[in-house]
Design a protein around this motif. Structure first.
Motif, mmCIF file in Angstrom:
data_model
loop_
_atom_site.group_PDB
_atom_site.id
_atom_site.type_symbol
_atom_site.label_atom_id
_atom_site.label_comp_id
_atom_site.label_asym_id
_atom_site.label_seq_id
_atom_site.Cartn_x
_atom_site.Cartn_y
_atom_site.Cartn_z
ATOM 1 N N LEU A 43 -36.340 -31.963 12.250
ATOM 2 C CA LEU A 43 -37.418 -31.452 11.406
ATOM 3 C C LEU A 43 -37.749 -32.431 10.284
ATOM 4 C CD1 LEU A 43 -36.564 -27.649 11.129
ATOM 5 C CD2 LEU A 43 -38.558 -28.697 12.228
ATOM 6 N N ARG A 44 -36.731 -33.083 9.725
ATOM 7 C CA ARG A 44 -36.993 -34.087 8.693
ATOM 8 C C ARG A 44 -37.804 -35.246 9.263
ATOM 9 N NH1 ARG A 44 -31.028 -34.513 5.911
ATOM 10 N NH2 ARG A 44 -31.230 -32.678 4.590
ATOM 11 N N ALA A 45 -37.449 -35.699 10.439
ATOM 12 C CA ALA A 45 -38.187 -36.796 11.073
ATOM 13 C C ALA A 45 -39.629 -36.373 11.353
ATOM 14 C CB ALA A 45 -37.494 -37.226 12.366
ATOM 15 N N LEU A 46 -39.830 -35.156 11.842
ATOM 16 C CA LEU A 46 -41.175 -34.646 12.087
ATOM 17 C C LEU A 46 -41.975 -34.595 10.790
ATOM 18 C CD1 LEU A 46 -43.305 -33.301 13.922
ATOM 19 C CD2 LEU A 46 -42.203 -31.113 13.369
ATOM 20 N N ALA A 47 -41.364 -34.126 9.725
ATOM 21 C CA ALA A 47 -42.053 -34.036 8.445
ATOM 22 C C ALA A 47 -42.474 -35.414 7.940
ATOM 23 C CB ALA A 47 -41.158 -33.344 7.415
ATOM 24 N N VAL A 48 -41.585 -36.385 8.018
ATOM 25 C CA VAL A 48 -41.909 -37.742 7.581
ATOM 26 C C VAL A 48 -43.046 -38.296 8.433
ATOM 27 C CG1 VAL A 48 -41.047 -40.111 7.458
ATOM 28 C CG2 VAL A 48 -39.645 -38.238 6.605
ATOM 29 N N LEU A 49 -42.971 -38.097 9.736
ATOM 30 C CA LEU A 49 -44.022 -38.577 10.637
ATOM 31 C C LEU A 49 -45.377 -37.948 10.282
ATOM 32 C CD1 LEU A 49 -44.725 -40.243 13.190
ATOM 33 C CD2 LEU A 49 -44.240 -38.173 14.505
ATOM 34 N N VAL B 229 -53.795 -34.873 2.505
ATOM 35 C CA VAL B 229 -52.452 -34.322 2.368
ATOM 36 C C VAL B 229 -52.130 -33.590 3.659
ATOM 37 C CG1 VAL B 229 -51.031 -32.706 1.080
ATOM 38 C CG2 VAL B 229 -52.666 -34.149 -0.109
ATOM 39 N N SER B 230 -50.895 -33.683 4.105
ATOM 40 C CA SER B 230 -50.564 -33.180 5.436
ATOM 41 C C SER B 230 -49.704 -31.934 5.411
ATOM 42 C CB SER B 230 -49.792 -34.266 6.182
ATOM 43 O OG SER B 230 -48.485 -34.346 5.669
ATOM 44 N N GLY B 231 -49.508 -31.404 6.594
ATOM 45 C CA GLY B 231 -48.585 -30.303 6.791
ATOM 46 C C GLY B 231 -47.140 -30.750 6.785
ATOM 47 N N GLY B 232 -46.908 -32.067 6.717
ATOM 48 C CA GLY B 232 -45.534 -32.564 6.664
ATOM 49 C C GLY B 232 -44.796 -32.062 5.444
ATOM 50 N N VAL B 233 -45.519 -31.941 4.339
ATOM 51 C CA VAL B 233 -44.913 -31.423 3.118
ATOM 52 C C VAL B 233 -44.467 -29.983 3.344
ATOM 53 C CG1 VAL B 233 -45.347 -30.894 0.689
ATOM 54 C CG2 VAL B 233 -46.252 -32.996 1.683
ATOM 55 N N ASP B 234 -45.256 -29.230 4.093
ATOM 56 C CA ASP B 234 -44.882 -27.852 4.407
ATOM 57 C C ASP B 234 -43.598 -27.794 5.229
ATOM 58 O OD1 ASP B 234 -47.101 -26.872 3.060
ATOM 59 O OD2 ASP B 234 -48.358 -26.983 4.854
ATOM 60 N N VAL B 235 -43.389 -28.770 6.095
ATOM 61 C CA VAL B 235 -42.150 -28.813 6.873
ATOM 62 C C VAL B 235 -40.966 -29.031 5.940
ATOM 63 C CG1 VAL B 235 -40.888 -29.996 8.722
ATOM 64 C CG2 VAL B 235 -43.344 -29.595 8.950
ATOM 65 N N PHE B 236 -41.133 -29.915 4.938
ATOM 66 C CA PHE B 236 -40.066 -30.105 3.952
ATOM 67 C C PHE B 236 -39.780 -28.804 3.203
ATOM 68 C CE2 PHE B 236 -41.074 -34.735 4.161
ATOM 69 C CZ PHE B 236 -39.788 -35.164 4.478
ATOM 70 N N PHE B 237 -40.844 -28.053 2.836
ATOM 71 C CA PHE B 237 -40.649 -26.765 2.178
ATOM 72 C C PHE B 237 -39.906 -25.791 3.078
ATOM 73 C CE2 PHE B 237 -44.552 -27.575 -0.619
ATOM 74 C CZ PHE B 237 -43.756 -28.030 -1.671
ATOM 75 N N SER C 262 -18.070 -28.713 6.759
ATOM 76 C CA SER C 262 -19.417 -29.221 6.987
ATOM 77 C C SER C 262 -19.591 -29.503 8.464
ATOM 78 C CB SER C 262 -19.633 -30.515 6.198
ATOM 79 O OG SER C 262 -19.600 -30.240 4.831
ATOM 80 N N ARG C 263 -20.828 -29.362 8.922
ATOM 81 C CA ARG C 263 -21.104 -29.693 10.307
ATOM 82 C C ARG C 263 -22.484 -30.321 10.392
ATOM 83 N NH1 ARG C 263 -23.847 -25.382 13.212
ATOM 84 N NH2 ARG C 263 -24.305 -23.748 11.748
ATOM 85 N N PHE C 264 -22.643 -31.213 11.345
ATOM 86 C CA PHE C 264 -23.893 -31.918 11.562
ATOM 87 C C PHE C 264 -24.929 -30.966 12.142
ATOM 88 C CE2 PHE C 264 -26.574 -34.518 14.415
ATOM 89 C CZ PHE C 264 -27.187 -35.305 13.445
ATOM 90 N N ARG C 265 -26.146 -31.013 11.620
ATOM 91 C CA ARG C 265 -27.225 -30.150 12.085
ATOM 92 C C ARG C 265 -28.356 -31.013 12.645
ATOM 93 N NH1 ARG C 265 -27.153 -24.800 9.966
ATOM 94 N NH2 ARG C 265 -28.835 -24.613 11.464
ATOM 95 N N PRO C 266 -28.329 -31.338 13.950
ATOM 96 C CA PRO C 266 -29.355 -32.217 14.519
ATOM 97 C C PRO C 266 -30.761 -31.632 14.420
ATOM 98 C CG PRO C 266 -27.992 -31.276 16.246
ATOM 99 C CD PRO C 266 -27.353 -30.899 14.948
#
Length: 141
Positions: free
Chosen positions: A31-37, A49-57, A22-26
């Motif tokens: 991208l997760r932080a951007l999606a939550v924001l 409804v935002s594009g944040g959900v699209d980032v999660f997808f 396993s390796r850390f993927r910053p």
């Protein structure tokens, strides 16, 4: 492995021969932080409804595609086993969140909203939420 702040780090497996490390993927954490924001900003201040959900997808698609690629490189993809692993990992947490939503609904909503809340929760548990909302002509606006 933990991130510098002590939170669990995002990991993805990479295959080297027969060993998986396993390796850390910053970039995935970013991208997760951007999606939550995006989700918070759009839901709280914009009211849509935002594009944040699209980032999660996007993140999910990236991770699933990588997993399928690695499985194909090992000799084949067992779709049913892949779905079984994903459901067994997601179902417990999803069930807890949905149960908490029902309890909160009974506590916060008027009695005439209790049954629709239960129906929508069951639809979510069975991955049929969009069909339930379409059946009830629910719109996000």
């Amino acid at each position: 492995m933990t991130s510098p702040g002590g939170a669990p780090a995002a990991r993805t497996g990479t295959t080297v021969g027969d060993a998986t490390r396993s390796r850390f993927r910053p970039e995935l954490q970013g991208l997760r932080a951007l999606a939550v924001l995006l989700v918070v900003v759009y839901h709280v201040w914009v009211g849509r409804v935002s594009g944040g959900v699209d980032v999660f997808f996007l993140i999910t698609g990236f991770l699933i595609t990588g997993g399928l690629y690695r499985a194909a490189a090992r000799g084949g993809v067992d779709v049913l086993a892949t779905w079984r692993r994903q459901f067994s990992r997601l179902l417990p947490a999803m069930t807890v969140v949905l149960a908490a939503g029902v309890v909160a609904g009974f506590w916060l909503l008027p009695e005439n909203r209790w049954m629709p809340t239960v129906r929508e929760t069951v639809a979510s548990l069975l991955f049929l939420q969009n069909w339930e909302l379409a059946h009830n002509s629910v719109d996000y606006v």
